[in-house]
Design a protein around this motif. Sequence first.
Motif, PDB file in Angstrom:
ATOM      1  N   GLU A 112       0.997  -1.276   0.063  1.00 53.30           N
ATOM      2  CA  GLU A 112       0.102  -0.026  -0.054  1.00 53.30           C
ATOM      3  C   GLU A 112       1.146   1.252   0.143  1.00 53.30           C
ATOM      4  OE1 GLU A 112      -3.585   2.254   2.614  1.00 53.30           O
ATOM      5  OE2 GLU A 112      -2.681   0.153   2.930  1.00 53.30           O
ATOM      6  N   VAL A 113       1.981   1.391   0.758  1.00 52.40           N
ATOM      7  CA  VAL A 113       2.974   2.247   0.762  1.00 52.40           C
ATOM      8  C   VAL A 113       3.351   2.773  -0.641  1.00 52.40           C
ATOM      9  CG1 VAL A 113       5.103   3.156   1.694  1.00 52.40           C
ATOM     10  CG2 VAL A 113       3.587   2.142   3.149  1.00 52.40           C
ATOM     11  N   ALA A 114       3.829   1.798  -1.306  1.00 52.75           N
ATOM     12  CA  ALA A 114       4.350   1.801  -2.502  1.00 52.75           C
ATOM     13  C   ALA A 114       3.393   2.255  -3.518  1.00 52.75           C
ATOM     14  CB  ALA A 114       5.001   0.415  -3.191  1.00 52.75           C
ATOM     15  N   GLN A 115       2.176   2.011  -3.499  1.00 52.76           N
ATOM     16  CA  GLN A 115       1.045   2.663  -4.185  1.00 52.76           C
ATOM     17  C   GLN A 115       0.926   3.955  -4.081  1.00 52.76           C
ATOM     18  OE1 GLN A 115      -2.176  -0.113  -3.637  1.00 52.76           O
ATOM     19  NE2 GLN A 115      -1.454  -1.971  -4.725  1.00 52.76           N
ATOM     20  N   ARG A 116       0.851   4.500  -2.710  1.00 51.97           N
ATOM     21  CA  ARG A 116       0.224   5.783  -2.349  1.00 51.97           C
ATOM     22  C   ARG A 116       1.219   6.929  -2.206  1.00 51.97           C
ATOM     23  NH1 ARG A 116      -2.933   5.096   2.986  1.00 51.97           N
ATOM     24  NH2 ARG A 116      -2.754   7.400   2.826  1.00 51.97           N
ATOM     25  N   ILE A 117       2.756   6.661  -2.147  1.00 53.70           N
ATOM     26  CA  ILE A 117       3.495   7.665  -2.058  1.00 53.70           C
ATOM     27  C   ILE A 117       3.528   8.374  -3.522  1.00 53.70           C
ATOM     28  CG2 ILE A 117       5.111   6.610  -0.593  1.00 53.70           C
ATOM     29  CD1 ILE A 117       6.680   5.864  -2.778  1.00 53.70           C
ATOM     30  N   GLU A 118       3.920   9.912  -3.272  1.00 54.52           N
ATOM     31  CA  GLU A 118       4.039  10.603  -4.630  1.00 54.52           C
ATOM     32  C   GLU A 118       5.457  10.615  -5.119  1.00 54.52           C
ATOM     33  OE1 GLU A 118       3.939  15.288  -5.891  1.00 54.52           O
ATOM     34  OE2 GLU A 118       3.128  14.604  -3.887  1.00 54.52           O
ATOM     35  N   ARG A 119       5.481   9.928  -6.493  1.00 57.43           N
ATOM     36  CA  ARG A 119       6.991   9.723  -6.914  1.00 57.43           C
ATOM     37  C   ARG A 119       7.499  10.826  -7.565  1.00 57.43           C
ATOM     38  NH1 ARG A 119       7.458   3.199  -7.939  1.00 57.43           N
ATOM     39  NH2 ARG A 119       5.933   2.547  -6.422  1.00 57.43           N
ATOM     40  N   HIS A 120       8.876  10.956  -7.433  1.00 57.36           N
ATOM     41  CA  HIS A 120       9.392  12.476  -7.939  1.00 57.36           C
ATOM     42  C   HIS A 120      10.200  11.572  -9.150  1.00 57.36           C
ATOM     43  CE1 HIS A 120       9.018  15.568  -4.611  1.00 57.36           C
ATOM     44  NE2 HIS A 120       7.963  14.703  -4.733  1.00 57.36           N
ATOM     45  N   ASP A 121      10.317  12.445 -10.379  1.00 54.28           N
ATOM     46  CA  ASP A 121      11.275  11.569 -11.387  1.00 54.28           C
ATOM     47  C   ASP A 121      12.715  11.715 -11.012  1.00 54.28           C
ATOM     48  OD1 ASP A 121       9.097  11.453 -12.945  1.00 54.28           O
ATOM     49  OD2 ASP A 121       9.212  13.422 -13.928  1.00 54.28           O
ATOM     50  N   ASP A 122      13.106  12.580  -9.918  1.00 52.31           N
ATOM     51  CA  ASP A 122      14.575  12.525  -9.955  1.00 52.31           C
ATOM     52  C   ASP A 122      14.989  11.885  -8.557  1.00 52.31           C
ATOM     53  OD1 ASP A 122      13.421  14.286  -8.230  1.00 52.31           O
ATOM     54  OD2 ASP A 122      14.652  16.208  -8.252  1.00 52.31           O
ATOM     55  N   VAL A 123      13.911  11.049  -8.028  1.00 48.93           N
ATOM     56  CA  VAL A 123      14.318  10.123  -6.955  1.00 48.93           C
ATOM     57  C   VAL A 123      14.191   8.735  -7.293  1.00 48.93           C
ATOM     58  CG1 VAL A 123      13.615   9.757  -4.525  1.00 48.93           C
ATOM     59  CG2 VAL A 123      13.635  12.167  -5.398  1.00 48.93           C
ATOM     60  N   ALA A 124      14.995   7.793  -6.757  1.00 45.41           N
ATOM     61  CA  ALA A 124      14.761   6.331  -7.005  1.00 45.41           C
ATOM     62  C   ALA A 124      14.125   5.839  -5.910  1.00 45.41           C
ATOM     63  CB  ALA A 124      16.155   5.720  -7.442  1.00 45.41           C
ATOM     64  N   TYR A 125      13.114   5.148  -6.196  1.00 45.55           N
ATOM     65  CA  TYR A 125      12.511   4.554  -5.009  1.00 45.55           C
ATOM     66  C   TYR A 125      12.551   3.048  -5.068  1.00 45.55           C
ATOM     67  CZ  TYR A 125       9.973   8.975  -4.907  1.00 45.55           C
ATOM     68  OH  TYR A 125       9.862  10.164  -4.945  1.00 45.55           O
ATOM     69  N   ARG A 126      13.343   2.478  -3.979  1.00 42.14           N
ATOM     70  CA  ARG A 126      13.723   1.054  -3.746  1.00 42.14           C
ATOM     71  C   ARG A 126      13.212   0.398  -2.664  1.00 42.14           C
ATOM     72  NH1 ARG A 126      20.198   1.169  -1.994  1.00 42.14           N
ATOM     73  NH2 ARG A 126      19.616   0.706   0.291  1.00 42.14           N
ATOM     74  N   ALA A 127      13.103  -1.010  -2.732  1.00 43.35           N
ATOM     75  CA  ALA A 127      12.695  -1.575  -1.327  1.00 43.35           C
ATOM     76  C   ALA A 127      13.637  -2.853  -1.272  1.00 43.35           C
ATOM     77  CB  ALA A 127      11.106  -2.131  -1.947  1.00 43.35           C
ATOM     78  N   LEU A 128      13.334  -3.309  -0.047  1.00 41.34           N
ATOM     79  CA  LEU A 128      14.299  -4.650   0.313  1.00 41.34           C
ATOM     80  C   LEU A 128      13.373  -5.839  -0.313  1.00 41.34           C
ATOM     81  CD1 LEU A 128      16.303  -5.127   3.424  1.00 41.34           C
ATOM     82  CD2 LEU A 128      14.632  -7.058   2.651  1.00 41.34           C
ATOM     83  N   VAL A 129      14.204  -6.723  -0.639  1.00 41.69           N
ATOM     84  CA  VAL A 129      13.623  -8.120  -1.042  1.00 41.69           C
ATOM     85  C   VAL A 129      14.503  -9.069  -0.557  1.00 41.69           C
ATOM     86  CG1 VAL A 129      12.469  -7.214  -3.167  1.00 41.69           C
ATOM     87  CG2 VAL A 129      14.591  -8.182  -3.322  1.00 41.69           C
ATOM     88  N   PRO A 130      13.916 -10.044   0.245  1.00 42.86           N
ATOM     89  CA  PRO A 130      14.732 -11.285   1.006  1.00 42.86           C
ATOM     90  C   PRO A 130      14.835 -12.313   0.107  1.00 42.86           C
ATOM     91  CG  PRO A 130      12.678 -10.996   1.884  1.00 42.86           C
ATOM     92  CD  PRO A 130      12.717  -9.688   0.955  1.00 42.86           C
ATOM     93  N   ASN A 131      13.983 -12.378  -0.874  1.00 39.26           N
ATOM     94  CA  ASN A 131      13.910 -13.775  -1.684  1.00 39.26           C
ATOM     95  C   ASN A 131      12.974 -13.435  -2.756  1.00 39.26           C
ATOM     96  OD1 ASN A 131      10.939 -13.693  -0.786  1.00 39.26           O
ATOM     97  ND2 ASN A 131      11.475 -14.496   1.010  1.00 39.26           N
ATOM     98  N   LEU A 132      12.961 -14.389  -3.520  1.00 40.56           N
ATOM     99  CA  LEU A 132      12.160 -14.313  -4.983  1.00 40.56           C
ATOM    100  C   LEU A 132      10.885 -13.781  -5.007  1.00 40.56           C
ATOM    101  CD1 LEU A 132      12.903 -14.624  -8.108  1.00 40.56           C
ATOM    102  CD2 LEU A 132      11.981 -16.698  -7.950  1.00 40.56           C
TER     103      LEU A 132
END
Length: 316
Positions: free
Chosen positions: A64-84
């Motif tokens: 839900e957080v990933a869906q709702r944030i306002e993304r800026h073109d000059d900022v990279a948005y990443r997330a931690l992934v522990p597995n496939l």
Amino acid sequence: MHVPDAVHVVEMLPRDGFQRLDEFVPTDEKVAIIDRLSETGVDEIEISSFTHPKAVPTLRDADEVAQRIERHDDVAYRALVPNLRGMERAVDAEVDKVNALVTVSETYTRKNVNSTREAVLAEMDDIVDLAHDHGIEVECGMGTSFYCPYEGRIDPEETLGVVDRVVEAGVDEVTLATTMGLANPVEVSEMYSAVFDRHPDLDVGLHLHDTNGMSLANTLAAMDCGVDRFDSSVCGLGGGVVLAEGLSGVGNTPTEDLVHMLTRMGVDTRADFPTVEAVANEVRETLGLAATSHVLMGGTVEHVLETMGDGDGGDQ
């Protein structure tokens, strides 16, 4: 000392910071804080972790957080992934980058993710392939690169061997982490010199914890070796889950302290220090935190100059 013209700042608060809090930060607050962080000018924000909700309940709202944030073109948005499986969720969330976590210590890996280091590394090929198929960059964060609460000092050759493996898997970046916060500038310098000897063109960053109060000194040591990407967290929130006996205060390098130091040194971070400082104060008030960073405690040059002359004349 070698000082780069510019440094890439990665903000870790929304993942590393919120993950370590005892209480769940409401999704609305998470989204609002990430949106404010996007306005600071930092290059990259780790917004959450696509981990099983039972494993990390404080980040159970990652999708839900990933869906709702306002993304800026000059900022990279990443997330931690522990597995496939986490990587598959990251694809659905349309993040720009993932942090594919590996822990150098075999003991820590078994206790932290109930797996082996070899099993984690074996899955890295599939994570990289899936990520690149969807135009997502892969940064490999390497926990316990220097010290482990169970094994003590990690043999540098162990760390270098894991670097070799993830580079072979095709990751775009590698970030060494001082999980215990015990590394000193000599150890940092020796490690990065060895990494660059083996992989001179590798994009290598540093994730610092500040247990021993040396995180900014270690930043300078890493920069002197050619490192120009650093993880930090507003208010210093975050840090290792497992502490060795007698250790306390395991937190990240406060973003406000890092940006202030680099700005004073003439290093371009893209981040605007007054805005970073303002956001840090907002986060502190929202979460009910005490001032922990040097900046929030009035340790800037500007603050000291403003208050000079207020003493009793007995200071030396």
